[in-house]
Motif scaffolding. Structure first.
Motif, PDB file in Angstrom:
ATOM      1  N   ASP A 268       0.758  -0.863  -0.196  1.00  0.00           N
ATOM      2  CA  ASP A 268       0.161  -0.384   0.289  1.00  0.00           C
ATOM      3  C   ASP A 268       0.234   1.055   0.126  1.00  0.00           C
ATOM      4  N   GLN A 269       0.195   2.873  -0.136  1.00  0.00           N
ATOM      5  CA  GLN A 269       0.925   3.794   0.262  1.00  0.00           C
ATOM      6  C   GLN A 269       1.516   4.531   1.245  1.00  0.00           C
ATOM      7  N   GLY A 270       1.395   3.665   2.124  1.00  0.00           N
ATOM      8  CA  GLY A 270       0.948   3.255   3.511  1.00  0.00           C
ATOM      9  C   GLY A 270       0.669   4.935   4.433  1.00  0.00           C
ATOM     10  N   ARG A 271      -0.566   5.298   4.212  1.00  0.00           N
ATOM     11  CA  ARG A 271      -1.032   6.572   5.049  1.00  0.00           C
ATOM     12  C   ARG A 271      -0.631   6.014   6.617  1.00  0.00           C
ATOM     13  N   LYS A 272      -0.992   4.745   7.095  1.00  0.00           N
ATOM     14  CA  LYS A 272      -0.337   4.190   8.267  1.00  0.00           C
ATOM     15  C   LYS A 272       0.044   2.832   8.257  1.00  0.00           C
ATOM     16  N   ALA A 273       1.086   2.945   9.299  1.00  0.00           N
ATOM     17  CA  ALA A 273       1.964   2.638   9.445  1.00  0.00           C
ATOM     18  C   ALA A 273       1.797   0.785  10.082  1.00  0.00           C
ATOM     19  N   LEU A 274       1.998  -0.582   9.527  1.00  0.00           N
ATOM     20  CA  LEU A 274       1.490  -1.329  10.570  1.00  0.00           C
ATOM     21  C   LEU A 274       2.320  -1.629  11.649  1.00  0.00           C
ATOM     22  N   GLU A 275       1.782  -1.695  12.826  1.00  0.00           N
ATOM     23  CA  GLU A 275       2.789  -1.566  13.163  1.00  0.00           C
ATOM     24  C   GLU A 275       3.056  -3.198  13.790  1.00  0.00           C
ATOM     25  N   ILE A 276       4.199  -3.879  13.872  1.00  0.00           N
ATOM     26  CA  ILE A 276       4.569  -5.203  14.338  1.00  0.00           C
ATOM     27  C   ILE A 276       3.407  -6.082  14.652  1.00  0.00           C
ATOM     28  N   GLU A 277       3.702  -5.622  15.997  1.00  0.00           N
ATOM     29  CA  GLU A 277       2.913  -6.174  17.159  1.00  0.00           C
ATOM     30  C   GLU A 277       1.077  -6.526  16.770  1.00  0.00           C
ATOM     31  N   GLN A 278       0.051  -6.100  15.610  1.00  0.00           N
ATOM     32  CA  GLN A 278      -0.475  -6.539  15.170  1.00  0.00           C
ATOM     33  C   GLN A 278      -0.373  -7.776  14.483  1.00  0.00           C
ATOM     34  N   THR A 279       1.272  -8.141  13.743  1.00  0.00           N
ATOM     35  CA  THR A 279       1.563  -9.036  12.818  1.00  0.00           C
ATOM     36  C   THR A 279       1.406 -10.157  13.252  1.00  0.00           C
ATOM     37  N   LYS A 280       1.559 -10.209  15.215  1.00  0.00           N
ATOM     38  CA  LYS A 280       2.079 -11.600  15.848  1.00  0.00           C
ATOM     39  C   LYS A 280       0.816 -11.411  16.634  1.00  0.00           C
ATOM     40  N   THR A 281      -0.062 -10.887  16.838  1.00  0.00           N
ATOM     41  CA  THR A 281      -1.454 -11.304  17.489  1.00  0.00           C
ATOM     42  C   THR A 281      -2.148 -12.350  16.903  1.00  0.00           C
ATOM     43  N   ARG A 282      -2.912 -13.064  17.761  1.00  0.00           N
ATOM     44  CA  ARG A 282      -3.527 -14.593  17.233  1.00  0.00           C
ATOM     45  C   ARG A 282      -4.669 -13.896  18.025  1.00  0.00           C
TER      46      ARG A 282
ATOM     47  N   GLU B 268       5.653 -12.723   5.331  1.00  0.00           N
ATOM     48  CA  GLU B 268       6.491 -10.948   5.978  1.00  0.00           C
ATOM     49  C   GLU B 268       5.971 -10.028   6.091  1.00  0.00           C
ATOM     50  N   PHE B 269       5.693  -9.719   6.543  1.00  0.00           N
ATOM     51  CA  PHE B 269       5.110  -7.928   7.039  1.00  0.00           C
ATOM     52  C   PHE B 269       7.170  -7.194   6.632  1.00  0.00           C
ATOM     53  N   THR B 270       6.925  -6.077   6.111  1.00  0.00           N
ATOM     54  CA  THR B 270       7.811  -5.013   5.990  1.00  0.00           C
ATOM     55  C   THR B 270       7.481  -3.531   5.233  1.00  0.00           C
ATOM     56  N   LEU B 271       8.357  -2.985   5.508  1.00  0.00           N
ATOM     57  CA  LEU B 271       8.288  -1.321   4.864  1.00  0.00           C
ATOM     58  C   LEU B 271       8.033  -1.526   2.791  1.00  0.00           C
ATOM     59  N   ALA B 272       7.334  -1.458   2.368  1.00  0.00           N
ATOM     60  CA  ALA B 272       7.648  -1.306   0.897  1.00  0.00           C
ATOM     61  C   ALA B 272       8.616  -0.557   0.104  1.00  0.00           C
ATOM     62  N   PRO B 273       9.266  -0.372  -0.558  1.00  0.00           N
ATOM     63  CA  PRO B 273      10.311   0.017  -1.027  1.00  0.00           C
ATOM     64  C   PRO B 273       9.640   1.488  -1.679  1.00  0.00           C
ATOM     65  N   GLY B 274       8.596   1.802  -1.433  1.00  0.00           N
ATOM     66  CA  GLY B 274       8.193   3.182  -1.753  1.00  0.00           C
ATOM     67  C   GLY B 274       8.103   4.167  -0.966  1.00  0.00           C
ATOM     68  N   GLY B 275       7.629   3.604   0.415  1.00  0.00           N
ATOM     69  CA  GLY B 275       7.261   3.711   1.897  1.00  0.00           C
ATOM     70  C   GLY B 275       5.797   2.773   1.262  1.00  0.00           C
ATOM     71  N   GLY B 276       5.424   3.147   2.633  1.00  0.00           N
ATOM     72  CA  GLY B 276       4.026   2.214   3.459  1.00  0.00           C
ATOM     73  C   GLY B 276       4.016   0.326   3.482  1.00  0.00           C
ATOM     74  N   ASN B 277       3.302   0.026   3.556  1.00  0.00           N
ATOM     75  CA  ASN B 277       3.324  -1.804   3.856  1.00  0.00           C
ATOM     76  C   ASN B 277       3.160  -2.692   2.888  1.00  0.00           C
TER      77      ASN B 277
END
Length: 155
Positions: free
Chosen positions: A88-102, A130-139
């Motif tokens: 995405d173009q990342g108006r809201k960054a994904l918090e790493i903790e969100q990727t680990k919750t069940r 895998e979750f990372t920052l997109a090359p152009g910013g965003g998620n």
């Protein structure tokens, strides 16, 4: 999907507006590719669900449903796997903790917002996530599904 020297990698890129409904284009494209590659129907269904969740999250959360912003889906076809990257173009960054919750089903029944299942579904349905920052910013989420060939079909 191969050349004379061996298997070639193929890339397909989709640039989708951030409006719900467009996730179906990514789902259908990925399913068609997976079918062509020889994936079993249950794996194709899992792929459709995972990519639908990833694109929907990018639309709703990353781009805040701004139709002017794009969701970029890159499908990389390899002989034994399909790699899906959703950015995405990342108006809201994904918090790493969100990727680990069940998520807990009992909590979901008590909340008005029934969300929170998408990332969990992606992790359950895909072989790698895998979750990372997109090359152009965003998620960016990168998902891999491996082709499981039956010995009979390869002979």
């Amino acid at each position: 999907m191969s050349d004379a020297e061996g298997a070639a990698e193929q890339l397909i890129e989709l640039r989708l507006p951030s409006r719900l409904g467009y996730e179906r284009i990514a789902m259908d494209t990925a399913a068609a590719l997976a079918r062509r590659m020889g994936f079993a129907n249950d794996r194709i269904d899992a792929l459709r669900t995972a990519i639908g969740e990833a694109v929907t999250n990018a639309i709703e959360h990353g781009n805040q449903a701004d139709a002017a912003m794009k969701v970029v889906v890159v499908l990389t076809v390899r002989p034994d796997e399909l790699i899906i990257s959703v950015s995405d173009q990342g108006r809201k960054a994904l918090e790493i903790e969100q990727t680990k919750t069940r998520p807990h089903i009992t909590d979901a029944f008590q909340r008005a917002d029934k969300g929170g299942w998408g990332i969990w579904l992606m992790r359950e349905l895909m072989d790698e996530v895998e979750f990372t920052l997109a090359p152009g910013g965003g998620n960016q989420v990168r998902m891999v599904v491996h082709l499981e060939r039956s010995p009979v079909r390869d002979q």
